[in-house]
Structure formats: structure tokens, C-alpha cells
Design a protein around this motif. Structure first.
Motif, short mmCIF file in Angstrom:
data_model
loop_
_atom_site.label_atom_id
_atom_site.label_comp_id
_atom_site.label_asym_id
_atom_site.label_seq_id
_atom_site.Cartn_x
_atom_site.Cartn_y
_atom_site.Cartn_z
N ARG A 20 45.12 71.57 45.43
CA ARG A 20 45.17 71.16 44.08
C ARG A 20 46.25 70.47 43.62
O ARG A 20 44.66 69.28 43.06
CB ARG A 20 45.35 73.11 42.91
N ASP A 21 47.09 70.31 43.99
CA ASP A 21 47.83 68.95 42.89
C ASP A 21 47.44 68.03 43.92
O ASP A 21 47.38 66.81 43.24
CB ASP A 21 49.31 68.99 44.10
N ARG A 22 46.66 68.01 45.31
CA ARG A 22 46.47 66.90 46.15
C ARG A 22 45.00 65.70 45.38
O ARG A 22 45.40 65.24 45.18
CB ARG A 22 46.66 66.54 47.42
N THR A 23 44.24 67.11 45.86
CA THR A 23 42.61 67.21 45.23
C THR A 23 42.70 66.20 43.45
O THR A 23 41.78 65.45 43.63
CB THR A 23 41.80 68.36 45.15
N PHE A 24 43.51 67.06 42.58
CA PHE A 24 43.25 66.96 41.24
C PHE A 24 44.34 65.68 41.22
O PHE A 24 43.74 64.41 40.45
CB PHE A 24 44.43 67.83 40.28
N GLY A 25 45.60 64.96 41.97
CA GLY A 25 45.80 63.61 41.91
C GLY A 25 44.79 62.69 42.38
O GLY A 25 44.83 61.29 40.91
N ALA A 26 44.24 62.96 43.54
CA ALA A 26 43.30 62.13 43.52
C ALA A 26 42.19 61.55 42.83
O ALA A 26 41.66 60.71 42.82
CB ALA A 26 42.80 62.33 44.69
N PHE B 73 38.88 68.00 52.75
CA PHE B 73 38.35 66.33 53.17
C PHE B 73 38.35 65.62 51.69
O PHE B 73 37.18 65.94 51.16
CB PHE B 73 37.65 66.34 53.98
N ASP B 74 39.71 64.51 51.81
CA ASP B 74 38.72 63.12 50.69
C ASP B 74 37.16 63.36 50.62
O ASP B 74 36.69 62.61 51.89
CB ASP B 74 39.59 62.88 50.86
#
Length: 377
Positions: free
Chosen positions: A150-156, A67-68
Motif C-alpha cells: 500500500r505504501d509503495r503503490t500510493f507513493g508511486a 505490478f507497477d
């Protein structure tokens, strides 16, 4: 005498199940625990068997999804709300009837009276804290999906409006180092303290004219300044002390570096003709620009750099630490660190005038009503 309002009861948190794989060095359940702890919600149970009695508000949330943080924050503020994936699967519920939300086998259903919302409906698509327009993520946690997570959480974890080096150069190596730090148990505060040591080392090297070594130390510091914030966000290991230290270092050290650079120029036989004047421009200009940014926020209610597309673009090159370091690096490589500082002084003065024009333009624009960020459009 009117009755006092009933005290608000903080919801309990029930984490349902667990994710099949760890992410950023922790289990999905632990990530959720830290995520809710950021909001002051520390009454966290693991497993549906610990559901609170009827009438006690509770947030039930599945650990097989990622979750964001914006979704967690929005859900905590939204009683009688269920969060659904784009496919309609219920993955979290905030309700006063926890038993009615449990369907067994790690599934959740919508209790009577609950509104069902998608991630965008719950948290919106504008991230004010990180100054960017981005839909909140909600991803199933599977081994096959781990790289994408990992890509999305890091980018966020990245700000949408920042200098071009932080935004376009540092992300790939920072992602690798952040992952290594998370796996090794290195904390953001430890990274920040190393950054502070490099700030002091760079100052000493600049002061004595060791510009090449000083630039190497300074660039390492700016890289770690990226890593510590990203590490804190992806591992949910925030602290007020660490945040204050990080932002304090960022705010204070650049003008001291420029002063040390000017002092160090005579050591390499390249003294400035008017060192006092140049120092006043680069140091005073830095302080003045930060004051301009504060005036803009106070007067217009938003940050200067997120008002219009131009303002966001100009933030990428304005006379802050990283763009100035790039100027100094290029001129040092051609053997003229003195010209580098003169160019930094000229760029600082020009940026001060640009920011002043932005304030004047915003004051004129407010005659038609309050201004708002173009990112919110």
C-alpha cells in the motif's frame, strides 16, 4: 502493388491464480484486469485452462504479485519477453506460445526465444508521466507484505515535481482518505465533483469577504484534488471525462478565486487602493505563466519544471494555487488579507520574470544541442 502490412493482433491476457489478500478494495486479479483495460486489452481470461491457440500472442501474468502500471504497459509492447523478479522468478510472459510458458501449479517458465528482463530493464527508471526518477515496483502479494504494498503503490501515484504542500504535507492524510474511499466504493469522479462544489463555495465566500471560511473550503478542495488523482491511480479507475474535468478545474479556478478575494476586501473594510491593477497582475500573471510553460514545452520538448534541479525546486514554491493560498492564509491570520493579496501579486510578477529567464536560458542552452531533464540522468 505492394502487399499491405498484416494487421497487428492484440494479445490476449491470461491471469494466473489470484492474490491471497485484496489491495485497495479489490482482488489482485481485478486490479490486473483494470490495468490491462487501460491499454485497451479487454480479452482477459482467468486461469491457465483458457490459454489461446498456438500463434495467438498472449500475456500470461501471475496475480500473486503487484505490478507497477509501467511494467504492464512495457510488457504489452514487448513481444517474446519474460519479466523476472530480482531473484529470477518469472512472473509474466508475453509470447506467441502460451502453452510453452505454463509450468503448472501457477508457475511460469521462459518459452524458447523469449528475452528475460528485470523491471528496470523492461520499463526503465524514469517515469515521464509523473515527472520523477523511480524504479518500477514488482512486489509479492502476501498478507505480511500488504502494508508495504500500500505504501509503495500510493507513493508511486505521486508526481515527483509539484508544489511543496502537495508533495510534503498532503501524503499522510491523503493515504488514509484514499484507502477509506477505495474500501467504501467511492469513485474518483465523485471526489472530483465534491472538489468542484468546494471551488464554487470558496469563490462565493471570498467574494463576500468571508476569508476564514473561504480558506477552509479552499484548503479542503486542494486536499481532495490530491485524493481524486491518487484514488484513480491506485484503483485503476481512470476515465477520460474524469481526467478532463479534474484538469479543467485545476487550470481554471485559481484566478477566479483571486478576483473574488479582491472584490471581497471592501466587505471587511480593507479595500485595495488599485484593485483593477492588482487583479490584472494576479489574473494576468497566472495566465501568462501558464503560457510560458506551454511555450517551453513547444520550443524545447520538455516541461519547464523538470529541466534542471533549480527548476524542479522552484516549481514547489512558484505562484500557483497552493503557495498563494499559504500566503493568503498567513496574512489573514494576522488580520491583513489585503496585504496577503498584495504579496500574492508581487510574487506572481516575480515568478513570471523567473519563468521568462528560464525560457531565455533554455534557448541559449539549445545551441549546444537538445536539452533533457536532469531526472533522466
Amino acid at each position: 502493388m505492394p502487399n499491405a502490412p498484416a494487421p497487428t493482433i492484440a494479445p490476449a491476457v491470461i491471469v494466473i491464480g489470484d492474490g491471497p489478500v485484496p489491495i485497495w478494495g479489490m482482488t489482485a486479479a481485478e486490479r490486473l484486469r483494470r490495468s490491462f483495460a487501460r491499454l485497451g486489452l479487454r480479452d482477459v481470461a482467468f486461469g491457465a485452462g483458457d490459454a489461446p491457440p498456438a500463434g495467438r500472442p498472449a500475456i500470461l501474468i501471475r496475480a500473486d504479485h503487484v505490478f507497477d502500471q509501467r511494467l504492464v504497459e512495457a510488457l504489452a509492447k514487448s513481444p517474446e519477453t519474460a519479466l523476472a523478479t530480482s531473484g529470477g522468478e518469472i512472473v509474466a510472459v508475453h509470447t506467441a506460445d502460451a502453452a510453452a510458458a505454463l509450468a503448472g501449479e501457477g508457475r511460469l517458465v521462459v518459452p524458447p526465444g523469449c528475452a528475460v528482463k528485470t523491471p528496470v530493464e523492461l520499463a526503465g527508471s524514469y517515469n515521464n508521466k509523473l515527472r520523477k526518477r523511480e524504479e518500477p515496483f514488482l512486489l509479492p502479494l502476501t498478507r505480511e507484505n500488504l502494508a508495504a504494498i500500500r505504501d509503495r503503490t500510493f507513493g508511486a501515484s505521486y508526481k515527483g515535481v509539484t508544489d511543496f504542500i502537495t508533495k510534503h504535507v498532503w501524503p499522510p492524510p491523503a493515504k488514509l482518505v484514499t484507502g477509506w474511499c477505495a474500501s467504501a466504493g467511492i469513485t474518483p469522479n465523485q471526489v472530483t465533483l465534491l472538489s468542484l462544489a468546494l471551488v464554487i463555495l470558496s469563490f462565493w465566500l471570498f467574494w463576500h469577504g468571508y476569508f476564514g471560511l473561504g480558506l477552509l473550503s479552499a484548503w479542503m478542495m486542494t486536499f481532495l484534488d490530491t485524493v481524486d488523482g491518487k484514488l484513480a491511480r491506485v484503483t485503476m479507475t481512470f476515465s477520460k471525462a474524469g481526467d478532463a474535468l479534474d484538469h479543467g478545474i485545476d487550470l481554471v479556478h485559481p484566478p477566479f478565486w483571486w478576483w473574488a478575494w479582491i472584490v471581497g476586501l471592501p466587505a471587511v473594510g480593507l479595500p485595495l487602493a488599485h484593485p483593477g491593477l492588482v487583479t490584472a497582475v494576479v489574473v494576468g500573471g497566472y495566465v501568462a505563466q501558464r503560457i510560458e510553460e506551454g511555450v517551453f514545452i513547444k520550443a524545447f520538448g520538455i516541461e519547464m519544471h523538470i529541466w534542471r534541479p533549480f527548476d524542479s525546486w522552484f516549481r514547489g514554491i512558484t505562484a500557483r494555487r497552493n503557495p498563494n493560498l499559504l500566503i493568503l492564509t498567513v496574512l489573514t491570520l494576522v488580520g491583513r488579507p489585503d496585504w496577503g493579496m498584495l504579496l500574492v501579486a508581487a510574487w506572481t510578477a516575480l515568478c513570471f520574470l523567473v519563468h521568462l529567464a528560464q525560457i531565455v536560458q533554455a534557448a541559449s542552452a539549445t545551441r549546444q544541442g537538445p536539452i533533457r531533464s536532469w531526472l533522466q540522468a
